[in-house]
Enzyme design. Structure first.
Site, PDB file in Angstrom:
ATOM      1  N   GLU A 188       7.209 -22.674  10.584  1.00 20.46           N
ATOM      2  CA  GLU A 188       6.061 -23.832  10.854  1.00 20.46           C
ATOM      3  C   GLU A 188       6.738 -24.447  10.733  1.00 20.46           C
ATOM      4  O   GLU A 188       6.304 -26.157  11.536  1.00 20.46           O
ATOM      5  CB  GLU A 188       4.516 -22.845  10.135  1.00 20.46           C
ATOM      6  N   HIS A 223      -6.198 -14.914   5.619  1.00 14.07           N
ATOM      7  CA  HIS A 223      -6.662 -14.991   6.999  1.00 14.07           C
ATOM      8  C   HIS A 223      -8.066 -15.281   7.624  1.00 14.07           C
ATOM      9  O   HIS A 223      -8.803 -15.220   8.054  1.00 14.07           O
ATOM     10  CB  HIS A 223      -5.929 -13.647   7.621  1.00 14.07           C
TER      11      HIS A 223
END
Ligand SMILES: Cc1ncc(C[n+]2csc(CCOP(=O)(O)OP(=O)(O)O)c2C)c(N)n1
Ligand SMILES: [Mg+2]
Lengths: 332, 323
Positions: free
Chosen positions: B59, B128
């Site tokens: 990322e 999450h």
């Protein structure tokens, strides 16, 4: 590859400019110029050798130690000194300073205050060149210390899988501030890591501008052929402390003998000796080169001094291209 | 206008922009196969591997690559599936993308879009289920859009891609399963214009992202009790349409902000502070925040239900404020 007289003289002149520039920065800093200055001295051959292999429209991405890279890429002495001196004519309009030199007009896409962070930006510039089929390459300078950041490993892998026209130029000056490479890296020849990413890696004598130049020319050719990235590990040394905030030249953590031995390998000394040995230059011409460097810097200092200060209100501009988006639009 | 699935709309908006502007390209993990939430379906077949790029789990460097591409003339879109993963890329987002324009004294721009999700309520637990809009909100130089319907997903996506600044688009994954009206063809929704979802006179209820449907439900049930709620969806946090918010508070004299992120240092804290500065004299009761108490999001559904605001807790809070 035979390096021509013209190229070697050109590179010697550039290196001398970088050295004289460093000296001027120290002088200005000692007389009150603000900012944190990480100087090039000792590393001139890497900056100049690599940038001499690039064209004006190729990109470079740099580090906290980025002034030399900028000047080697053809950067504007007046603009950089005006920036340091907080003037309107500064290359970043007073918003960058010594760790954020940016000047797209010569392909200098940015020095960086965060170690390692310019590497993916270089990959992105290379990806952009590839997608636009522009034929440009991007060179990313980084230190031995940066080679242990996670993002460095990510970038090597990305450049490997995407065959990016990027050159990873490691300036291994054996120290990450006070921490020697023997203590911060699991391997001493950092270029050996390139193999793990399927990228050709080379160990180069970073005090020899010709060696750096030759390796860089080959890396540029590889990139332009579409064969992807190269890593050049240039072993070099910094003659100053980590920054000018350390006036001891780093002698808290390294020995005077070590420094003296590296001063012997000074890249300017070596290039000058080669020019003289080949009879490619006379003393008078050497003197003239030095004078041109000093004079250019002097003129730039005068230009900066006579430029208007940045207006304080500029601090509120350029957050966005449209200068909107701030939450407190009133009363703040 | 017929209903279209939210994720189809997202893919369609990206497709239209990629057709319109060859500088636009997409990077993300699994985007060639359509993306984990199928928000990129069909793009690879149309545009191929140069412009629809699968990435490694990197990322930090992928966002950095987007920065590099953006400052050299392209318009990258990066998909980061969950905003939780964007923490890996925060150096590039906050130190680089957000500051390029500024640090260069206005000489460069980084026109790029990061598409990421925010959301909760699906038993995905602490890593999450975060809504990290307040983190992005902190950094000057980033625009932030949170489309809450198919219609706004398309219009905001197009504006974001055409904007010359870095824009974070946060799509709550609850919306991926929803559908709504979205016209075919080109339209944009300006960044910086809030939407008054329902007019009302008793209280202003500002709802962020997935809290919008909860807010509408709460407003519905309160209507039966004679409480007239004005529901506002800011759509973008930066720029923030303070004018619409302040006008509303001047009319209703009350403000509740509801969000799915952590209460402390949340979006609501900042918005309320600004409203207090601008419209203190119009407030009839202390403005209030409804957000996740300062805990991570738990796994078990009953615990998750407890920490997250919903239509019932919103309605209760409003009843208290009007008492
Ligand atoms: C992410 C990050 N960590 C730490 C620092 C502080 N810092 C600035 S320069 C430096 C040393 C970098 O060493 P190296 O990469 O070898 O470059 P050199 O200074 O030797 O040129 C450190 C630790 C920083 N700027 N960024
Ligand atoms: Mg070093």
């Amino acid at each position: 590859m035979e390096i021509s007289r013209e190229i070697l003289i050109g590179m010697y002149s550039k290196m001398l400019l970088l050295r004289r520039f460093d000296e001027k920065v120290v002088e200005l800093y000692r007389s009150g110029m603000k900012g944190l200055y990480h100087l090039t001295a000792g590393g001139e051959a890497v900056a100049v050798g690599v940038c001499s292999a690039l064209s004006q429209d190729d990109y470079i991405l740099s580090t906290h130690r980025g002034k030399g890279h900028y000047l080697a890429k053809g950067g504007d002495l007046q603009a950089i000194l005006a920036e340091f001196m907080e003037k309107q004519t500064g290359c970043n309009r007073g918003k960058g300073g010594p760790m954020h030199i940016i000047d797209p007009s010569v392909g200098m896409l940015g020095a960086n205050g965060i170690v390692g962070s310019s590497l993916p930006i270089a990959c992105g510039a290379a990806l952009s060149a590839k997608l636009r089929r522009s034929g440009q390459v991007a060179a990313a300078f980084f230190g031995d210390g940066a080679a242990n950041s996670g993002v460095w490993h990510e970038c090597m892998n990305l450049a490997g899988i995407w065959k990016l026209p990027v050159i990873f130029v490691c300036e291994n000056n054996f120290y990450q501030e006070s921490v020697p490479v023997s203590r911060h890296s699991s391997i001493q020849d950092l270029y050996a890591r390139a193999a793990g990413y399927n990228i050709p890696g080379y160990g180069i004598d970073g005090m020899d501008v010709s060696a750096v130049y030759e390796a860089a020319v080959e890396a540029v050719q590889r990139a332009k052929r579409g064969d992807g990235a190269t890593m050049l590990e240039c072993k070099t040394y910094r003659f100053h402390g980590h920054s000018e905030a350390d006036p001891t030249k780093g002698l808290r953590y390294r020995s005077g003998e070590e420094l003296a031995a590296w001063l012997e390998k000074c890249p300017l000394k070596q290039a000058k000796a080669r020019l003289l040995e080949r009879g490619w230059i006379a003393d008078a011409e050497l003197e003239a080169i030095d004078q041109r460097c000093t004079q250019g810097i002097e003129e730039a200092v005068n230009f900066a001094k006579s430029s208007p200060d940045v207006p304080a209100e500029w601090a509120l501009k350029d957050v966005f291209t449209d200068d909107q988006g701030e939450i407190c639009h009133e009363g703040c | 206008m017929k209903d279209v699935n939210y994720r189809t709309v997202v893919a369609g908006a990206i497709r239209e922009e990629m057709e319109r502007d060859e500088r636009v390209f997409l990077m993300g993990q699994g985007v060639q196969a359509g993306g984990s939430y199928m928000t990129c379906e069909g793009l690879f077949d149309l545009f191929g591997p140069d412009r629809v790029r699968d990435t490694p789990i990197s990322e930090d460097s992928v966002v950095g690559c987007a920065v590099g591409a953006a400052i050299t003339g392209l318009r990258p879109i990066v998909e980061i599936l969950y905003c939780d993963f964007a923490l890996r890329a925060m150096d590039q987002i906050a130190n680089q993308a957000a500051k390029y324009r500024y640090m260069s004294g206005g000489r460069m721009a980084a026109p790029m879009v990061i598409r990421t999700s925010c959301g909760y309520g699906a038993s995905r637990a602490a890593q999450h289920s975060q809504s990290l809009e307040s983190m992005f909100f902190h950094f000057p130089g980033l625009k932030i859009a949170l489309p809450s319907s198919a219609y706004t997903a398309k219009g905001l996506m197009k504006s974001a891609i055409r904007d010359d600044n870095p824009v974070i688009i946060m799509e709550s994954f609850q919306f991926y399963r929803t559908a709504g009206p979205a016209p075919e063809g080109d339209y944009t929704i300006p960044l910086g214009k809030a939407e008054v979802k329902k007019e009302g006179t008793d209280i202003t209820l500002l709802a962020i992202s997935a809290m919008v449907p909860q807010a509408m439900k709460a407003a519905d049930s309160l209507a039966g009790e004679g409480i007239d709620v004005e529901v506002i969806d800011p759509l973008t946090l930066v720029p923030l349409d303070m004018e619409t918010i302040v006008n509303s508070v001047q009319k209703t004299n009350r403000l509740l902000v509801v969000e799915g992120g952590t209460k402390r240092g949340g979006v609501g804290s900042e918005i309320i502070a600004s409203v207090v500065e601008e419209a203190f004299d119009h407030l009839d009761c202390p403005p209030s925040r409804l957000a996740v108490p300062n805990t991570p999001i738990p796994f078990a559904s009953n615990m998750e239900d407890l920490v997250l605001p919903n239509s019932a807790s919103i309605a209760n809070a409003i009843r208290r404020m009007l008492r």
